[in-house]
Design an enzyme around this catalytic site. Sequence first.
Site: not given
Length: 773
Positions: A32-33, A224-225, A255, A615
């Site tokens: 994503k980043t 973002d997010e 998430q 994670r």
Amino acid sequence: MDYLNGLNEPQYEAVTTLQGPLMVLAGAGSGKTRVLTMRIAHLITNGVDPFQILALTFTNKAAKEMKERIAKVVGNSNARSLWMGTFHSVFARILRSEAHYLGYPSNFTIYDTQDSLNVLKKVLKELNIDSDLYKPKKVQSRISAYKNNLITVNAYYNNPEVMEADERANMKHMGQIYQKYVEQCFKNGAMDFDDLLLRTNELLTRFPEVLAKYQDRFRYILVDEYQDTNHSQYLIVKALSSKFENICVVGDDAQSIYSFRGANIYNILNFKKDYPDAKTVSLEQNYRSTQNIVNAANVVIAKNKAQFPKNVFSDNEIGDKIKVYRSLSDADEANFVANNIWEQHNTHQRKFTDFAILYRTNSQTRAFEDALRRKNIPYRVYGGLSFYQRKEIKDLVAYLRILVNENDNEALMRIINYPARSIGETTQNKLIVFADSQNVRVVDVLNNLGQYAPQLGLNNGVIAKLADFWSMIKAFQVMLKTENAYTVAMEVAQRSGLIKFLKDDQTPEGISRVENVQELMNSMQGFIDEQKQLEDGDPSLSSFLENIALSTDQDKKSENEDQVSLMTIHLSKGLEFPVVHLVGLEENLFPSFMSSSTREELEEERRLFYVALTRAEKQVFFSYAISRFQWGKITDAEPSRFLSEIDAEYLEFVNPAVTEKKVFNRSGLTSDIFGDFSEPKFVKKEPKKTFNAPESTIQPKNLKPVASARIINPSGGSSQDIEVGDRVRHDRFGVGEVIFLDGTDPENIKAKVKFATEGEKNLILKFAKLTKI
């Protein structure tokens, strides 16, 4: 355009789609980043002025890292021209320029949480409102909720439902407090964090010319997010993007885990309703985790109804199955985790930084810290103090210290007015100064108040408060002579008012503090039980405090970069570790009993489980206990429903040895799997064998071997025969072998047991609670 090399097809599509609304659904570990940074670089490379790009992130760290990556593609000058940062930092920048519209100076102060709290305390005092009924932190939390839902003071008084809710909560003066607080902040030329969002909304709503100015400025907006945005953030973004609609939101509905902070998952779920022409790109390839981990995570999150359907996959190795460990107690669980980390560190040369222990609540850290210390494994607790360094723990421990050593002046001055009992700083200072002048200790003054009272310069009311406090301490000391440490500590926690004080604060932080005190009590009860089982055990309060002191001394060691990470799942979001231990997988712990009363709450708990599982890169270990201490009592626990939601093909049970039993169906777990224990290793149970140590090294002092003994269960349960050579399990020491027994009286039979991980222990069978394997 070298920066586009290496992008997979969906990533490439997301980066190169420059016009119109775009929603990028980015699964865990899907890059994503990289997509966000490359998309911004691609905009600039294609002629978009960086001053016209607004990128909103949730942390300053994320913004800094993204800018650095962008600068490598488009140069430092272009990267510096971007409006990129957190919602609060970007909107504070806008407010600085436009503050005069709202009557604020451009150099307005931004109050942090403590500043805000101090103002609220003064407001409560000025309004003559009892701060015991209106806890400042609780009031602060309610005002924050008002602001994040755009409930201004005027809106509050025009909203009967909100006022009725406050009245039902016995907080009917909230409107008055809210108004006075807002007026005081305005008078001080200050905004709190929530104002940065509320006032930006006000600015864009009341002044169309300001809105038009920033719509023209920010022709390309990236968020973002997006699943973590609240209502106030959503409205600002929608207003700013409404002219050109060149908005790109990146997020993952699976998430969304911050509803307690006001995050609204429907902001992302309803994106297509807000922008009917929006294009959707799904990033479904997980580059982080093994196939087994990704598949298990998919199975769990599929149970949620409120979500976008996705097919997250991994081309990485299949990887190990997820290991599931069923422990007897929280202490047994912690020992398993510590032993597993130690074994992997030594056998497979894994660094300690490869490991993360993730838990639902901060109060769970205590058992794991203790177990890691015993193995000398370095660790760091993130997002909070080490358990024994937390204020509420140090406060209660200070009470206990003064019972054991009343000359402990540090402990005395910590608790003399906590919880508040009208023995303020002035009184404390007079006590200290007077004791110094008389060359005596403060405790001597308290022990002889009748003698010293006329010389102290304190009024009779304060003298009475001091006398009451010290009488309470002396009563605790007398009680300690006849009662065990746990009983006394519980009496201290209750009679001192400490528990009530903490329980009155119903904010998430307040609830967490109560849980931490409960965990300290659990630790004490566990310590007492363990010491009673040892032939030379010392279950006294002073012994427990010494054990804590030795533990906390280790906290002061210099930081070692190679450390195991301990953190809540919320804090782990965005991070990754080769090996993850997800602990405490029990009903009412995870999912939390406070967050599973509605389907929406349960689905957020499931998303939290999904975040924890994803994670991990290589290995995952699940663990749960069948019993836990709750305020000193052992309570039964049930395995988390999330365990039963994972197909059996992705799991491997450490105990029992599931390779010997066909106990699963494809849909999940059955009750058969929670049967007998095997030893805590990932192998089939071995036939019983004896230790072949030389006799001279195992002959215990004063112990005579006998053939067998009958263990008496203290709780009155069934008894069982224990013999020399038996393999047994202890809830704290793990698996071991009985090498000697001594005595015939069932009340006094002693056993020497050699444990695989804890060495030899001399135990009194009456208390030892051994289970034959």
